[in-house]
Design an enzyme around this catalytic site. Structure first.
Site, PDB file in Angstrom:
ATOM      1  N   ASP A 115       6.902  52.480   8.531  1.00 53.14           N
ATOM      2  CA  ASP A 115       7.279  53.453   7.508  1.00 53.14           C
ATOM      3  C   ASP A 115       8.670  54.017   7.723  1.00 53.14           C
ATOM      4  O   ASP A 115       9.149  54.810   6.919  1.00 53.14           O
ATOM      5  CB  ASP A 115       6.243  54.572   7.407  1.00 53.14           C
ATOM      6  CG  ASP A 115       6.226  55.488   8.629  1.00 53.14           C
ATOM      7  OD1 ASP A 115       6.927  55.191   9.624  1.00 53.14           O
ATOM      8  OD2 ASP A 115       5.480  56.483   8.606  1.00 53.14           O
TER       9      ASP A 115
ATOM     10  N   HIS B 222       7.823  57.365  11.446  1.00 50.25           N
ATOM     11  CA  HIS B 222       7.116  57.648  12.697  1.00 50.25           C
ATOM     12  C   HIS B 222       7.519  56.632  13.765  1.00 50.25           C
ATOM     13  O   HIS B 222       7.891  55.504  13.443  1.00 50.25           O
ATOM     14  CB  HIS B 222       5.598  57.583  12.471  1.00 50.25           C
ATOM     15  CG  HIS B 222       5.096  58.661  11.566  1.00 50.25           C
ATOM     16  ND1 HIS B 222       4.956  58.483  10.197  1.00 50.25           N
ATOM     17  CD2 HIS B 222       4.731  59.937  11.823  1.00 50.25           C
ATOM     18  CE1 HIS B 222       4.513  59.600   9.653  1.00 50.25           C
ATOM     19  NE2 HIS B 222       4.366  60.495  10.613  1.00 50.25           N
TER      20      HIS B 222
ATOM     21  N   SER C 259       2.136  64.634  13.686  1.00 52.85           N
ATOM     22  CA  SER C 259       1.800  63.209  13.698  1.00 52.85           C
ATOM     23  C   SER C 259       2.399  62.469  14.885  1.00 52.85           C
ATOM     24  O   SER C 259       1.824  61.472  15.346  1.00 52.85           O
ATOM     25  CB  SER C 259       2.264  62.550  12.396  1.00 52.85           C
ATOM     26  OG  SER C 259       3.638  62.796  12.164  1.00 52.85           O
TER      27      SER C 259
END
Length: 274
Positions: free
Chosen positions: A237, A240, A74
């Protein structure tokens, strides 16, 4: 040794063994509960789809575009960026175009949630005649959280590098970030995954060099920034990178990406795709 002493010794040994097993089970239970807490705290406020930044960047520059490929998880996919140009791939493409004076055609094969074993699938998705000048790989965080053995993880990384080299690509590997910077993860689990991620990063460095890639130690290059200013460096979050986090990560990678591009352009070796 008398029979009574031997029996006593065995009894003590068994007692210590049972206590050790019980302690280990207790530690596992604590870490399992803490992992569940971390998952609840982090959640998935960003979803699981990153922005599509694939395009020719700086199209107006002279020359044929440099082919830039980004593989991995990611972070490589740019989850947490708010605009295409803020993704890791977008920032690398813009910086590479600025450094070389040529357009850069970005292709992103990275997938949110990927482990090192998924690199093979990402490579399988490329057309047989695709020959990037530079490939950037960032992977490893999910290997740590899913407890993939280091030897297994690095073997997948090595295999991916060798396949990319067969396509004529110069490869840059951003090693596993230090997961100790993740504040939503409680202690002592955070210390444990910090140690595990550092160990994996060191092994990735060795594997990358042995396979002919250029490793970049992201913990040393940008890790302190994520530890010292998590509110700015992480996205909503708290897991990330934020746009600023991607900017700093791209800045750490760009010198080696630039050198890799120059090497690819100067060598002009024919592809050995099989």
């Amino acid at each position: 040794m008398s029979r009574s002493s031997l029996v006593a010794g065995v009894g003590v040994g068994l007692g210590l063994g049972v206590a050790t097993v019980a302690l280990a089970a207790g530690i596992r239970a604590v870490l399992t509960r803490q992992a569940a807490v971390a998952r609840r705290r982090i959640g998935k406020p960003l979803g699981e789809d990153s922005l599509d930044a694939d395009r020719v960047w700086r199209r107006r520059l002279d020359g044929r575009p440099l082919e830039l490929l980004v593989l991995g998880d990611s972070v490589a996919a740019g989850l947490g960026a708010l605009r295409r140009k803020e993704t890791l791939g977008g920032r690398l493409a813009k910086g590479l175009a600025r450094g070389t004076g040529r357009p850069v055609d970005l292709r992103t094969g990275a997938v949110v949630g990927a482990e090192s074993s998924d690199l093979a699938v990402q490579l399988d998705g490329l057309s047989a005649d695709y020959a990037p000048h530079v490939a950037v790989i960032i992977v490893g965080g999910n290997d740590v959280t899913h407890r993939v053995p280091v030897a297994v993880s690095t073997q997948h990384l090595r295999d991916a590098i060798l396949r990319l080299r067969q396509r004529g690509a110069e490869v840059v590997v951003g090693t596993c970030p230090d997961l100790g910077a993740l504040r939503p993860v409680p202690q002592p689990l955070r210390r444990l995954i910090s140690s595990m991620s550092r160990r994996l990063a060191a092994a990735q460095t060795e594997a990358a060099r042995a396979a002919g890639a250029r490793p970049v130690d992201l913990r040393r290059a940008v890790g302190a920034l994520f530890f010292d200013d998590p509110d700015a460096m992480f996205s909503m979050d708290r897991f990330h990178p934020s746009p600023l986090g991607y900017r700093r990560t791209a800045e750490a990678l760009l010198p080696d990406v630039q050198r890799a591009a120059e090497a690819a352009l100067s060598s002009r070796r024919p592809s050995t795709i099989r």
